[in-house]
Structure formats: C-alpha cells, structure tokens
Design an enzyme around this catalytic site. Structure first.
Site, PDB file in Angstrom:
ATOM      1  N   GLU A 149       0.817  -1.212   0.000  1.00 16.72           N
ATOM      2  CA  GLU A 149       0.000   0.000   0.000  1.00 16.72           C
ATOM      3  C   GLU A 149       0.858   1.272   0.000  1.00 16.72           C
ATOM      4  O   GLU A 149       0.735   2.097   0.897  1.00 16.72           O
ATOM      5  CB  GLU A 149      -0.915   0.011   1.241  1.00 16.72           C
ATOM      6  CG  GLU A 149      -1.836  -1.186   1.341  1.00 16.72           C
ATOM      7  CD  GLU A 149      -2.533  -1.294   2.694  1.00 16.72           C
ATOM      8  OE1 GLU A 149      -3.581  -1.942   2.754  1.00 16.72           O
ATOM      9  OE2 GLU A 149      -2.023  -0.726   3.688  1.00 16.72           O
ATOM     10  N   GLY A 151       2.069   4.987  -0.729  1.00 16.36           N
ATOM     11  CA  GLY A 151       1.465   6.262  -1.108  1.00 16.36           C
ATOM     12  C   GLY A 151       2.546   7.290  -1.378  1.00 16.36           C
ATOM     13  O   GLY A 151       2.825   7.659  -2.519  1.00 16.36           O
ATOM     14  N   CYS A 177      -2.250  33.458  10.526  1.00 21.00           N
ATOM     15  CA  CYS A 177      -1.972  34.008  11.853  1.00 21.00           C
ATOM     16  C   CYS A 177      -1.729  32.911  12.873  1.00 21.00           C
ATOM     17  O   CYS A 177      -2.569  32.633  13.730  1.00 21.00           O
ATOM     18  CB  CYS A 177      -3.113  34.929  12.271  1.00 21.00           C
ATOM     19  SG  CYS A 177      -3.178  36.351  11.187  1.00 21.00           S
TER      20      CYS A 177
HETATM   21  C1  LIG Z   1      -1.109   5.848   5.208  1.00 19.97           C
HETATM   22  C2  LIG Z   1      -1.146   4.400   4.973  1.00 19.97           C
HETATM   23  C3  LIG Z   1      -0.420   3.847   3.912  1.00 19.97           C
HETATM   24  C4  LIG Z   1       0.491   4.642   3.028  1.00 19.97           C
HETATM   25  O1  LIG Z   1       1.653   5.058   3.693  1.00 19.97           O
HETATM   26  P1  LIG Z   1       2.833   5.763   2.872  1.00 19.97           P
HETATM   27  O2  LIG Z   1       3.807   6.118   3.929  1.00 19.97           O
HETATM   28  O3  LIG Z   1       2.250   6.955   2.208  1.00 19.97           O
HETATM   29  O4  LIG Z   1       3.362   4.772   1.901  1.00 19.97           O
HETATM   30  C5  LIG Z   1      -0.556   2.495   3.687  1.00 19.97           C
HETATM   31  N1  LIG Z   1      -1.356   1.718   4.446  1.00 19.97           N
HETATM   32  C6  LIG Z   1      -2.053   2.223   5.483  1.00 19.97           C
HETATM   33  C7  LIG Z   1      -2.930   1.326   6.271  1.00 19.97           C
HETATM   34  C8  LIG Z   1      -1.975   3.561   5.784  1.00 19.97           C
HETATM   35  O5  LIG Z   1      -2.669   4.060   6.810  1.00 19.97           O
END
Ligand SMILES: *Cc1c(COP(=O)(O)O)cnc(C)c1O
Length: 422
Positions: free
Chosen positions: A277, A279, A346
């Site tokens: 997963e 990101g 601010c």
């Molecule tokens: C935020 C998150 C990700 C992605 O994390 P990155 O650091 O952006 O790769 C993957 N899995 C879960 C469950 C997350 O909460």
C-alpha cells in the site's frame, strides 16, 4: 536534482514544462504533479517485487486527486482507501471494487455497507469491535465479508512519532496475542467474516532498510499460527506502505531489496498473494508546491520570506517538523543568508521552512517547495478563509488542470444556503 524536475537554462521545469509559465497561467499557490514521475515510482516498486503475485494498492490518502488516481489506474494499480469518501473517489474514475482495500480504525456502518456494495477485495480489521460490526453488517445482508486482521507487531519504524503506527501504544492494529484469538473467532461466533489475510503497516517515511525484513519475520510467523489455529489457508499478506523518500539532501529513498529478498521466498512457501500500500513513495517526489514571495521582512534575528502559501496548503512542516527543499524557480545569484519561509496565516506554527540557508529571494520571486506531491493538497484546509489552490498534472509535456482553484463562493456556499433562511 529530483527526477523529472530540472533547470532549463535558469528556469526550473517539470518534464520540460516551465514552472514560471504555469504560475503565470494558473496563479499561486499552485500544486504541480508529474504523471511520468508517478509512473516511474510505481514501476520501481513493481520491479522490486517482480516474481511475486502482487497487487500494488496505491494509498489514496496520500494524494486523492481524480487525475492522479486515473494515472495509477491505467498502470493496473490497486487502491488502498481509509474512508467512504475515498471509496467514492475510486468509483469516480471507474476503479472496480476488487482492486480496492479498505483500511482505517473507525469504519462506520454506512462505510462498511457501501464497501460491501462496491465489492471491495479486503477489509483491514483494526479491532475486535470493528470485526463484530463488519460481521453484523455482513450478516444482515446475508453475505460474508473478506477480512484481513491488522496486527501490531510492536516494531519501532524509527520515524516521526506522529507517523509511527506499529508500536504497542499506537491506536492501529491488534496485538499478536489478541489477533490470534480474533482469528479463531472467525470460525465460531463471527461466521460472516471470511478471514483471507494478515495486514501490517508499521509507519510512514521509513528509511531504515533493516525494519521491513523484521516485519516479514513477524507477519509470516503469525500467518502460520493463524493457519494452524483456523485450519484454513490464507490468501493474502499485506505489508502496507511507508517506504521513505529523500526529502533532504544526502538522504536516499528506502532500499526495497532487503525487504523483497526476505519476503519473496516466504510468499512462495505460504502460497499467498502479496499486497502493498505505498502512497508517499509514488506521489511525494512527483509534486511541487509553487509559491510567490509577497514580502521580505528583515527581523532583528533573522530574515523572513513571507510567501503566499502557508500551513493551509502544506501542513507537513508544522505537523511533523518535516523538511522540504525549497528551490528558486529562477536560478539566480542573490545574496545568501539564513531565513524562515513563512506563510500569511496568523499562527506562529505557520512556516514552510525554518532557519534555512540559501539565496534570500526578492519580493515577487517564485519558489518551488519540493517533494510535496504526497500529504500536501490532501491535508490542506481553508483556515483564515483561504480558498484551496489549483492542482495541475503534467503528462506527455502537457499541463492538465486537475482541480481548479477554489473561490470564496465555494467556501461560503454551505453557509449561504442556510444563512439567508435563518
Ligand atoms: C497511510 C497508509 C499507507 C500509506 O503510507 P505511505 O507512507 O504513504 O506509503 C498504507 N497503508 C495504510 C494502512 C496507511 O494508513
């Protein structure tokens, strides 16, 4: 320079497109993303795990712009979501449920039933109470919900405390002992849960390559115990994301090789599909935040560059004490010195960089805040009644407006509708 971003002459460009031209056309502050850099980052992960049966499920929360999701969809990615709103975003770009994984600690009944409607491939379950709720919602529909138990292996990801998730004291996941008990219950009093996998995500921005191999040992060991206990095979092992990127000069992104080397033989033994997963490692280095200098203010102690972007556009420096490189959009020989780059909001906490050494810009100069493609726009707010910036996606040397700049009318609409009637 960061891949995709380089000077052409003295002008900073992304994939050959001048950032100054984009600022001229669309205004500032402005987010600009490179589709090509996202593709490159996705393929780097794909290559590291080639040979495994794998779904790379892009973490939608890191950058959920529809045009960005479309780029990942076209690469064949899966998607990791953490809310019903993110589910709607995946549906808008036509991503089928079987390519979606639903994570998050606070799933509501409605989110669970919407995700079942969509046919998501897996719910990552974060607590006993959530397991009971998913079981009840699925039972009421006469269905079984595919679930993976998110375990908390108590391994320190050695990252900022706000993005560490795999320690005992964090709200995420279930301790190994209780997770094993919960796995057993799917064979007794939680019959509407189809336990298909184990999930583990211990934090974000991990740069130490010795951590993931330890997570592999913990997860594989646990998966074996679960299969012994339930007498059922598992189908998926999900290792989450968290692959660190190089925000600062001299840093290198997480080396995925030790992780892949530890994992691939085990996947074959267990005959399970791998889920990841990522990101930040896909979207982060692909984006910049463009901002214009409104004022230079010489204080007693230091110089302030007051810019038109703020913590409202990029919260990471304020929230995580995060470092982003800041480059001049026009390379110049301005006098160097130490400065704070701050926004107009601010709050003393409103800054993009503190005590930064570099060329002191002049009023009207454009600056590029680098590596802002992940956890940038998605964390933006309208504090101080600031409309959110536009987002641009560069693809094939062309600029696509991926989100128009918000207007004050956009911000006022929900109040205007009721205010007059009161
Ligand atoms: C935020 C998150 C990700 C992605 O994390 P990155 O650091 O952006 O790769 C993957 N899995 C879960 C469950 C997350 O909460």
């Amino acid at each position: 320079m960061t891949l995709g971003f380089d000077y052409i002459g003295d002008a900073l460009a992304v994939d050959g497109v001048s950032l100054a031209d984009l600022a001229g056309e669309y205004g500032t502050p402005l987010y600009v993303y490179s589709a090509e850099v996202m593709r490159h980052n996705y393929r780097r992960i794909e290559r590291a795990f080639a040979g495994a049966d794998v779904m790379i499920a892009y973490s939608v929360k890191s950058n959920s712009n529809l045009a960005v999701l479309k780029v990942l969809k076209d690469l064949g990615a899966g998607f990791d979501i953490v809310s019903g709103g993110e589910l709607i975003r995946t549906q808008r770009v036509g991503i089928p449920g079987e390519r979606v994984i639903f994570a998050g600690v606070g799933k509501t009944e409605k989110e669970i039933s919407d995700a079942l409607d969509a046919g998501v491939s897996e719910f990552n379950v974060e607590s006993e109470a959530e397991a009971e709720r998913i079981n009840a919602v699925a039972a009421a529909r006469g269905e079984r919900a595919p679930v993976a138990i998110r375990i908390n292996p108590n391994i320190d990801a050695k990252t900022h405390k706000y993005i560490t998730t795999g320690k005992r004291e964090n709200k995420f996941g279930i301790s190994m002992g209780r997770a094993l008990e919960l796995a057993g219950r799917t064979r007794t009093d939680l019959p509407n849960l189809d336990l298909i996998g184990i999930h583990c995500h211990i934090g974000s921005q991990i740069l130490d390559s010795s951590i993931h191999p330890r997570v592999v040992e913990a997860v594989v060991d646990f998966a074996r115990k679960v299969m012994d206990k339930t007498g059922q095979p598992l189908k998926t092992l999900n290792f989450g994301g968290g692959f660190g990127i190089a925000y600062e000069k001299g840093q290198t992104p997480l080396d995925l090789q030790p992780f892949a080397d530890a994992l691939l033989p085990r996947l074959a033994e267990l005959k399970v599909k791998l889920l990841l997963e990522p990101g930040r490692s896909i979207a982060g280095p692909a984006g910049v935040l463009l901002t214009r200098v409104e004022y230079i203010k010489k204080g007693e102690e230091r110089t302030f560059a007051i810019v038109d972007a703020a913590m409202t556009e990029l919260l990471r420096p304020t929230l995580y004490e995060a470092h982003h490189e800041i480059l001049p959009v026009h390379r110049n020989d301005r006098e160097t010195g130490r400065m704070d780059v701050v926004g107009p909001v601010c709050e003393t906490g409103d800054f993009l960089a503190l005590d930064r050494e570099g060329a002191i810009p002049h009023q009207g100069d454009l600056l590029a805040v680098m590596d802002a493609g992940a956890y940038g726009f998605v964390m933006s707010s309208t504090y101080n009644a600031r409309p959110r910036p536009a987002e641009i996606l560069i693809d094939g040397g062309k600029a696509l407006l991926a989100r128009r700049r918000e207007t004050h009318e956009d911000l006022l609409r929900a109040e205007d509708e009721v205010f007059a009637a009161n």
